[in-house]
Structure formats: structure tokens, C-alpha cells
Enzyme design. Structure first.
Site, mmCIF file in Angstrom:
data_model
loop_
_atom_site.group_PDB
_atom_site.id
_atom_site.type_symbol
_atom_site.label_atom_id
_atom_site.label_comp_id
_atom_site.label_asym_id
_atom_site.label_seq_id
_atom_site.Cartn_x
_atom_site.Cartn_y
_atom_site.Cartn_z
ATOM 1 N N HIS A 272 0.881 -1.169 0.000
ATOM 2 C CA HIS A 272 0.000 0.000 0.000
ATOM 3 C C HIS A 272 0.916 1.216 0.000
ATOM 4 O O HIS A 272 1.679 1.410 0.945
ATOM 5 C CB HIS A 272 -0.845 0.059 1.266
ATOM 6 C CG HIS A 272 -1.872 -1.009 1.389
ATOM 7 N ND1 HIS A 272 -2.710 -1.098 2.486
ATOM 8 C CD2 HIS A 272 -2.223 -2.018 0.560
ATOM 9 C CE1 HIS A 272 -3.527 -2.131 2.329
ATOM 10 N NE2 HIS A 272 -3.239 -2.708 1.169
ATOM 11 N N HIS A 318 -4.988 5.388 0.330
ATOM 12 C CA HIS A 318 -5.943 6.489 0.512
ATOM 13 C C HIS A 318 -5.595 7.727 -0.310
ATOM 14 O O HIS A 318 -4.467 8.191 -0.304
ATOM 15 C CB HIS A 318 -6.009 6.903 1.988
ATOM 16 C CG HIS A 318 -6.251 5.780 2.915
ATOM 17 N ND1 HIS A 318 -5.963 5.855 4.254
ATOM 18 C CD2 HIS A 318 -6.739 4.527 2.712
ATOM 19 C CE1 HIS A 318 -6.262 4.720 4.847
ATOM 20 N NE2 HIS A 318 -6.734 3.887 3.925
#
Length: 356
Positions: A272, A318
Site C-alpha cells: 500500500h 488512501h
């Protein structure tokens, strides 16, 4: 490297598979069966239905995030045996369906924590933010309500209403679970699922704790290099690996992300990649993926992944809410699409530099 986007499924996600398919370089999605409670075995027909739905749009299911772990397993009470058996059944079915990467976490009660889901930045975008001073003012029993105020009407991953309705019960359940107990229960779980993982080539990728320190007195055991290496050594087998989350690890600026990456060669199954802006100790906010927009060197992070021969799955984590988009906080289309293109551009440049 395979670039992906997280997708929560029809009826949950504001982003469609058709939109994801049009992002240059994105090969597949990371998804889950969002409506199945932690602890229940996933039906094979649902797994196949999910896979067929994604493939019909020209994409692949390249990993699952997450197959959530029941609290009985984390706490280590006798009921964990049945929930581990259910988890093994799910892994077996995922392997039979040709899905081989599972992201999971071992955080008590709260999957992740933020003090603000829509902090306004100077450019008018909004981001997820964390300020320990604000968290310290909150009663954890009312944390769900405060998070929900800026959720745009979406259910937040890891903050499922049925679990949050039991918040007092959960805190009592974890009352005597310190870091050592939690770690031992994690090792017990991994050793129990090792045979099915090895039989079906399932790579288990633990997600670091977010943020990388205890919250509301709850233990945190996956917070930095030392803890990650301890877990890799405790269950020293290739299936046992890491979701290298730059944002979670990076919440503590003492964590040297490129160094952590290099220390985990061969054990990073998933990455991520996102950027953070540090404001003060215990105070950070998320940023655009561009290095200059935050405090993290994204080139150095991608270069470290290249240097260890990483060839797994990546997703831009995000993003900001930009251009008027209304979505699940952190999971809109526009800024994550920009992030995917930026990270792919860095990767292409690094590859070409190293061919000369």
C-alpha cells in the site's frame, strides 16, 4: 509489479469496475466479500461470483483485503478453534478459485483510527487526519458516531456497525490482552493455517497497525521493523509475509520505510503506497501521492521495492477527496487514479534507469 485498486463491490463502492478499467496500468482489483461477518466461512459460490464479475470487466482479482479475523482468535479463547477452522475453509476455497494473496490485520477492536475523515487542506481537498490530542478527548464508546459524521453515508471498512454496537463488550474482552499475549495468539493462528496456505500457495500479508502506536490503551504489535522481523522469524515460512503499508508504518516518522522494505526482501507480498504530511508528534494528515505534497520520499520507497526484486501487487492507498467527488473517505476515484499513474511513472523510470 502489478498495479491494482481497492474495490469494495457493487452497492458499497462509489467507484465502478468500468472506471477502474480505464486507469492506465491498472491490472486488477483488491476486493472482499464485504457483507460476510468475521469468523464465517466464505461460500464458494460467492467467491466465484465475485471473481466472474470482476473478470467480465477485463480485470482480475489479484488479492483479498480482507478476510477479517474473529476476535476470539485475537484474544485466544477456546472458541478460536472453530473460527480458525472456518478461516481455513475460506482460504482453501480462495486457493481453489485461483486467488493467492490475503491481506489481514491483527488490531484489537479498531481496524484503524483517525480523528478527522475530511480535514480541509489549503488546496480545498479533504483528507483523513490523525491528531492524538483530539483522540485523547474522545470516549472510545462514541468513536463510531464521531467517525460516521464525515463518512459521506458510506460504511467504513473495519468499522462495521454490528461490531461497534458491541464496543463495551469488546473492550472488556481485550482487557487482559497485552502485546505479548496478542503476539502469541497471532503466531498460533499463523501456524494453524500454514498447511492450507502452503497447499494452495496462499500468501498471508499482515497489515501494520494504523497508527503505529497503542490507541485507547489497546495493544499494538505490528508497528515497525523490529516487530515485523520478529513475526517473520516466529513463523519463518514464505507464506507468512507483509502488506508494506507506507502510511501506517509512516505514521511514526522514526520508521525508515526504505530500510524496512530492504529488511523484508522476499516477505513483502503486497504494498500500500501513500504519502503523509507530518505536523507534530502524533499529528499527521494524508496527502497526494506526489512526494512534494507530503513528508515521504515516494521515489525512495519505490526504488527500495525495485531493489529487492519486488514483483507483487501494489495499490495506491488512501487519496484526497478532490473535484467535488463524494465517496467513501480515502477511497474516491480521482486522486487514487492520479496516484496509480504517478507510482507507475516512478516504476517505469526506475526500471529504465537500471537497464542502462
Amino acid at each position: 509489479m502489478d498495479m491494482t485498486l481497492r474495490w469494495f463491490g457493487e452497492g458499497v463502492d462509489s467507484v465502478s469496475l468500468e472506471q477502474i478499467r480505464q486507469i492506465p496500468g491498472v491490472k486488477g482489483v483488491i476486493t472482499t466479500l464485504y457483507d460476510i461477518p468475521a469468523g464465517e466461512a466464505w461460500p464458494m459460490e460467492r467467491i466465484l461470483q465475485m471473481k466472474e464479475q470482476v473478470e467480465a470487466k477485463g480485470l482480475k482479482v489479484l488479492g483479498i483485503e480482507s478476510v477479517n479475523i474473529h476476535d476470539a482468535i485475537k484474544v485466544g479463547i477456546p472458541e478460536r478453534e472453530q473460527y480458525i477452522a472456518n478461516y481455513i475453509t475460506t482460504l482453501e476455497r480462495l486457493g481453489q478459485a485461483g486467488i493467492h494473496v490475503v491481506c489481514y490485520n491483527f488490531m484489537p477492536v479498531f481496524d484503524w483510527t483517525r480523528s478527522d475523515l475530511a480535514k480541509v487542506r489549503p488546496d480545498g481537498s479533504t483528507v483523513l487526519a490523525y491528531d492524538q490530542k483530539e483522540i485523547d478527548k474522545l470516549d472510545p464508546e462514541h468513536m463510531f458516531e464521531s467517525m460516521g459524521e464525515k463518512s459521506n453515508g458510506f460504511e467504513l471498512p473495519g468499522w462495521e456497525p454490528e461490531r461497534m454496537a458491541r464496543i463495551k463488550e469488546l473492550f472488556e474482552l481485550y482487557r487482559d490482552v497485552n502485546a505479548d499475549v496478542l503476539f502469541d495468539n497471532l503466531v498460533y493462528f499463523l501456524k494453524a493455517i500454514q498447511p492450507v496456505c502452503e497447499q494452495y500457495d496462499i500468501k498471508m500479508a499482515i497489515h501494520p497497525d494504523d497508527p503505529a502506536w497503542p490507541v485507547f490503551g489497546l495493544a499494538r504489535i505490528i508497528t515497525g521493523k523490529e516487530q515485523l522481523l520478529k513475526l517473520m522469524k516466529a513463523v519463518d515460512a514464505p507464506f507468512n509475509g507483509v502488506t508494506l503499508c507506507t502510511g501506517s508504518l509512516g505514521s511514526n516518522p522514526d520508521n525508515d520505510i526504505p530500510d524496512i522494505i530492504r529488511s523484508l526482501k522476499g516477505r513483502i507480498h503486497f504494498a500500500h503506497v501513500r504519502n503523509l504530511q507530518y505536523n507534530a508528534p502524533g499529528d499527521f494528515q494524508e496527502a497526494a501521492h506526489l512526494s512534494a505534497d507530503g513528508s515521504m520520499d515516494m521515489y525512495a520507497i519505490m526504488k527500495a521495492l525495485y531493489d529487492i526484486g519486488f514483483d507483487g501487487i501494489v495499490r495506491p492507498d488512501h487519496g484526497r477527496a478532490i473535484w467535488g467527488e463524494v465517496s467513501m473517505p480515502g477511497y474516491g476515484l480521482y486522486d487514487r487514479a492520479l496516484g496509480a499513474c504517478y507510482l507507475n511513472g516512478l516504476w517505469e523510470a526506475i526500471e529504465k534507469q537500471n537497464r542502462n
